[in-house]
Design a protein around this motif. Structure first.
Motif, PDB file in Angstrom:
ATOM      1  N   ALA A   8       0.824  -1.199   0.000  1.00  0.00           N
ATOM      2  CA  ALA A   8       0.000   0.000   0.000  1.00  0.00           C
ATOM      3  C   ALA A   8       0.856   1.245   0.000  1.00  0.00           C
ATOM      4  CB  ALA A   8      -0.925  -0.018   1.218  1.00  0.00           C
ATOM      5  N   GLU A   9       2.027   1.166   0.653  1.00  0.00           N
ATOM      6  CA  GLU A   9       2.895   2.330   0.779  1.00  0.00           C
ATOM      7  C   GLU A   9       3.789   2.514  -0.448  1.00  0.00           C
ATOM      8  OE1 GLU A   9       3.352   2.077   5.646  1.00  0.00           O
ATOM      9  OE2 GLU A   9       5.001   1.446   4.344  1.00  0.00           O
ATOM     10  N   THR A  10       4.231   1.439  -1.040  1.00  0.00           N
ATOM     11  CA  THR A  10       5.255   1.561  -2.082  1.00  0.00           C
ATOM     12  C   THR A  10       4.890   0.893  -3.393  1.00  0.00           C
ATOM     13  OG1 THR A  10       6.410  -0.434  -1.325  1.00  0.00           O
ATOM     14  CG2 THR A  10       7.074   1.648  -0.328  1.00  0.00           C
ATOM     15  N   GLY A  11       3.767   0.231  -3.481  1.00  0.00           N
ATOM     16  CA  GLY A  11       3.394  -0.468  -4.692  1.00  0.00           C
ATOM     17  C   GLY A  11       3.725  -1.941  -4.599  1.00  0.00           C
ATOM     18  N   PRO A  12       3.261  -2.737  -5.564  1.00  0.00           N
ATOM     19  CA  PRO A  12       3.475  -4.186  -5.522  1.00  0.00           C
ATOM     20  C   PRO A  12       4.948  -4.545  -5.697  1.00  0.00           C
ATOM     21  CG  PRO A  12       2.596  -3.539  -7.643  1.00  0.00           C
ATOM     22  CD  PRO A  12       2.532  -2.321  -6.775  1.00  0.00           C
ATOM     23  N   ARG A  13       5.294  -5.688  -5.193  1.00  0.00           N
ATOM     24  CA  ARG A  13       6.661  -6.169  -5.363  1.00  0.00           C
ATOM     25  C   ARG A  13       6.750  -6.893  -6.706  1.00  0.00           C
ATOM     26  NH1 ARG A  13       9.486  -7.573   0.433  1.00  0.00           N
ATOM     27  NH2 ARG A  13       9.244  -5.461   1.247  1.00  0.00           N
ATOM     28  N   ARG A  14       6.995  -6.108  -7.717  1.00  0.00           N
ATOM     29  CA  ARG A  14       7.061  -6.594  -9.091  1.00  0.00           C
ATOM     30  C   ARG A  14       8.523  -6.831  -9.445  1.00  0.00           C
ATOM     31  NH1 ARG A  14       5.048  -2.393 -11.264  1.00  0.00           N
ATOM     32  NH2 ARG A  14       2.901  -3.100 -11.091  1.00  0.00           N
ATOM     33  N   VAL A  15       8.832  -8.022  -9.975  1.00  0.00           N
ATOM     34  CA  VAL A  15      10.219  -8.399 -10.271  1.00  0.00           C
ATOM     35  C   VAL A  15      10.373  -8.687 -11.758  1.00  0.00           C
ATOM     36  CG1 VAL A  15      12.074 -10.038  -9.783  1.00  0.00           C
ATOM     37  CG2 VAL A  15      10.502  -9.353  -7.952  1.00  0.00           C
ATOM     38  N   LEU A  16      11.338  -8.035 -12.360  1.00  0.00           N
ATOM     39  CA  LEU A  16      11.698  -8.273 -13.762  1.00  0.00           C
ATOM     40  C   LEU A  16      12.800  -9.319 -13.821  1.00  0.00           C
ATOM     41  CD1 LEU A  16      11.492  -7.138 -16.799  1.00  0.00           C
ATOM     42  CD2 LEU A  16      13.576  -5.881 -16.196  1.00  0.00           C
ATOM     43  N   ILE A  17      12.632 -10.314 -14.689  1.00  0.00           N
ATOM     44  CA  ILE A  17      13.665 -11.340 -14.880  1.00  0.00           C
ATOM     45  C   ILE A  17      13.980 -11.403 -16.364  1.00  0.00           C
ATOM     46  CG2 ILE A  17      14.342 -13.729 -14.502  1.00  0.00           C
ATOM     47  CD1 ILE A  17      12.038 -13.969 -12.511  1.00  0.00           C
ATOM     48  N   THR A  18      15.192 -11.030 -16.728  1.00  0.00           N
ATOM     49  CA  THR A  18      15.573 -11.115 -18.138  1.00  0.00           C
ATOM     50  C   THR A  18      16.002 -12.547 -18.462  1.00  0.00           C
ATOM     51  OG1 THR A  18      17.913 -10.514 -17.788  1.00  0.00           O
ATOM     52  CG2 THR A  18      16.331  -8.707 -18.119  1.00  0.00           C
ATOM     53  N   GLY A  19      15.760 -12.949 -19.701  1.00  0.00           N
ATOM     54  CA  GLY A  19      16.137 -14.298 -20.113  1.00  0.00           C
ATOM     55  C   GLY A  19      15.424 -15.360 -19.305  1.00  0.00           C
ATOM     56  N   ALA A  20      14.101 -15.202 -19.137  1.00  0.00           N
ATOM     57  CA  ALA A  20      13.358 -16.077 -18.219  1.00  0.00           C
ATOM     58  C   ALA A  20      12.567 -17.160 -18.927  1.00  0.00           C
ATOM     59  CB  ALA A  20      12.419 -15.233 -17.364  1.00  0.00           C
ATOM     60  N   THR A  21      12.841 -17.408 -20.185  1.00  0.00           N
ATOM     61  CA  THR A  21      12.014 -18.369 -20.910  1.00  0.00           C
ATOM     62  C   THR A  21      12.518 -19.809 -20.793  1.00  0.00           C
ATOM     63  OG1 THR A  21      13.259 -17.974 -22.959  1.00  0.00           O
ATOM     64  CG2 THR A  21      11.295 -16.621 -22.575  1.00  0.00           C
ATOM     65  N   ARG A  22      13.678 -20.017 -20.184  1.00  0.00           N
ATOM     66  CA  ARG A  22      14.203 -21.380 -20.057  1.00  0.00           C
ATOM     67  C   ARG A  22      15.253 -21.415 -18.966  1.00  0.00           C
ATOM     68  NH1 ARG A  22      18.166 -22.073 -25.361  1.00  0.00           N
ATOM     69  NH2 ARG A  22      19.533 -20.316 -24.894  1.00  0.00           N
ATOM     70  N   GLY A  23      15.684 -22.614 -18.613  1.00  0.00           N
ATOM     71  CA  GLY A  23      16.810 -22.819 -17.710  1.00  0.00           C
ATOM     72  C   GLY A  23      16.658 -22.138 -16.366  1.00  0.00           C
ATOM     73  N   ILE A  24      17.735 -21.492 -15.933  1.00  0.00           N
ATOM     74  CA  ILE A  24      17.752 -20.840 -14.631  1.00  0.00           C
ATOM     75  C   ILE A  24      16.698 -19.742 -14.553  1.00  0.00           C
ATOM     76  CG2 ILE A  24      19.138 -19.401 -13.090  1.00  0.00           C
ATOM     77  CD1 ILE A  24      21.611 -20.939 -14.049  1.00  0.00           C
ATOM     78  N   GLY A  25      16.543 -18.968 -15.621  1.00  0.00           N
ATOM     79  CA  GLY A  25      15.561 -17.892 -15.611  1.00  0.00           C
ATOM     80  C   GLY A  25      14.150 -18.397 -15.393  1.00  0.00           C
ATOM     81  N   ARG A  26      13.805 -19.474 -16.059  1.00  0.00           N
ATOM     82  CA  ARG A  26      12.471 -20.068 -15.890  1.00  0.00           C
ATOM     83  C   ARG A  26      12.291 -20.553 -14.456  1.00  0.00           C
ATOM     84  NH1 ARG A  26       9.925 -24.889 -15.674  1.00  0.00           N
ATOM     85  NH2 ARG A  26       7.926 -25.110 -16.780  1.00  0.00           N
ATOM     86  N   ALA A  27      13.298 -21.229 -13.909  1.00  0.00           N
ATOM     87  CA  ALA A  27      13.202 -21.732 -12.539  1.00  0.00           C
ATOM     88  C   ALA A  27      13.027 -20.581 -11.549  1.00  0.00           C
ATOM     89  CB  ALA A  27      14.443 -22.550 -12.196  1.00  0.00           C
ATOM     90  N   MET A  28      13.723 -19.477 -11.774  1.00  0.00           N
ATOM     91  CA  MET A  28      13.586 -18.326 -10.881  1.00  0.00           C
ATOM     92  C   MET A  28      12.196 -17.723 -10.979  1.00  0.00           C
ATOM     93  SD  MET A  28      17.297 -16.405 -10.811  1.00  0.00           S
ATOM     94  CE  MET A  28      17.376 -16.078 -12.574  1.00  0.00           C
ATOM     95  N   ALA A  29      11.658 -17.618 -12.191  1.00  0.00           N
ATOM     96  CA  ALA A  29      10.319 -17.046 -12.359  1.00  0.00           C
ATOM     97  C   ALA A  29       9.290 -17.854 -11.575  1.00  0.00           C
ATOM     98  CB  ALA A  29       9.963 -17.000 -13.837  1.00  0.00           C
ATOM     99  N   LEU A  30       9.348 -19.176 -11.673  1.00  0.00           N
ATOM    100  CA  LEU A  30       8.378 -20.021 -10.985  1.00  0.00           C
ATOM    101  C   LEU A  30       8.556 -19.962  -9.472  1.00  0.00           C
ATOM    102  CD1 LEU A  30       8.422 -23.151 -13.342  1.00  0.00           C
ATOM    103  CD2 LEU A  30       6.781 -21.260 -13.315  1.00  0.00           C
TER     104      LEU A  30
END
Length: 250
Positions: A8-30
């Motif tokens: 409410a004070e600062t907005g949602p905790r939105r996280v950008l992950i580059t290269g997230a379509t496979r491998g480590i990036g995909r695992a981090m997104a999930l």
């Protein structure tokens, strides 16, 4: 309750992950979505892999978005990220994961292979973060995670381009951490070793495994677990750190 109050004070905790379509990036997104974060994945262009990750995130009940741009294209990155931030608000977290390798001895390395690895792995740091830093700083809280490699710590034979880029990321992240610490933004580096993704060939396994004290490849989920911790409130006093996930290899 504390998380709802923070949002409410600062907005949602939105996280950008580059290269997230496979491998480590995909695992981090999930993994990060399971922790309750809003996730924005990126890829160079729409693809079945990106669609699959988005569907998996949505099936989990997570709020998810996809942005498509090449991290080596400074203008495209700035346009996509600036427009998204203007519409949705600043990011709370950024994970710089997009990267490539083009291995070979330096004596036989082409100019293209040298330039492309540096432009992607190191140039992407500037191209992605530059449009995001000031909005994050105004929010006065956040997390930045930079994916380097043990090759950037030790140097790896046949990877002069990759080692140079990943070492550069460590230096850049340490400098940026000093710039942003007073704004409540942490900047840390994860340095994976040999992780079981499609970047690792059968030849790589045979050549490298004897040098890994744990005698196995790492799992993408093991890297993702560390990323989730570094995003958490419990990691709020950790910054400028370089943390290997390598099975002991150095």
């Amino acid at each position: 309750m504390r998380q709802r109050k923070a949002e409410a004070e600062t907005g949602p905790r939105r996280v950008l992950i580059t290269g997230a379509t496979r491998g480590i990036g995909r695992a981090m997104a999930l993994r990060i979505a399971r922790e309750g974060y809003e996730v924005v994945i990126t890829g160079r262009k729409p693809s079945p892999q990106a669609d699959e990750v988005l569907k998996a995130l949505e099936d989990m009940g997570a709020k998810a978005h996809a942005l498509y741009f090449d991290v080596t294209d400074r203008a495209a990155a700035q346009t996509a990220l600036t427009e998204f931030t203007a519409e949705q608000g600043p990011f709370w977290g950024v994970i710089l994961n997009a990267g490539i390798n083009r291995d070979g001895p330096l004596a036989g390395m082409s100019e293209e292979d040298w330039d492309l690895v540096l432009e992607t792995d190191l140039g992407g740091f500037y191209n992605v973060l530059k449009p995001l830093i000031l909005p994050m700083a105004r929010r006065r809280s956040g997390r930045i995670i930079v994916m380097s490699s043990v090759s950037g710590i030790t140097g790896t034979r046949g990877q002069t381009n990759y080692s140079a880029a990943k070492a550069g990321l460590i230096g850049a992240a340490k400098a940026l951490s000093a710039e942003l610490a007073s704004r409540g933004i942490t900047v840390n580096v994860i340095a994976p070793g040999v992780i079981d993704t499609d970047m690792v060939t059968a030849e790589d396994r045979e050549r490298i495994l004897p040098y890994v004290p744990m005698r196995r490849l790492g799992k993408p989920e093991e890297v993702a677990g560390l990323a989730a911790f570094l995003l958490s409130d419990e990691a709020g006093y950790i910054t400028r750190a370089v943390i290997p996930v390598s099975g002991g290899i150095f």
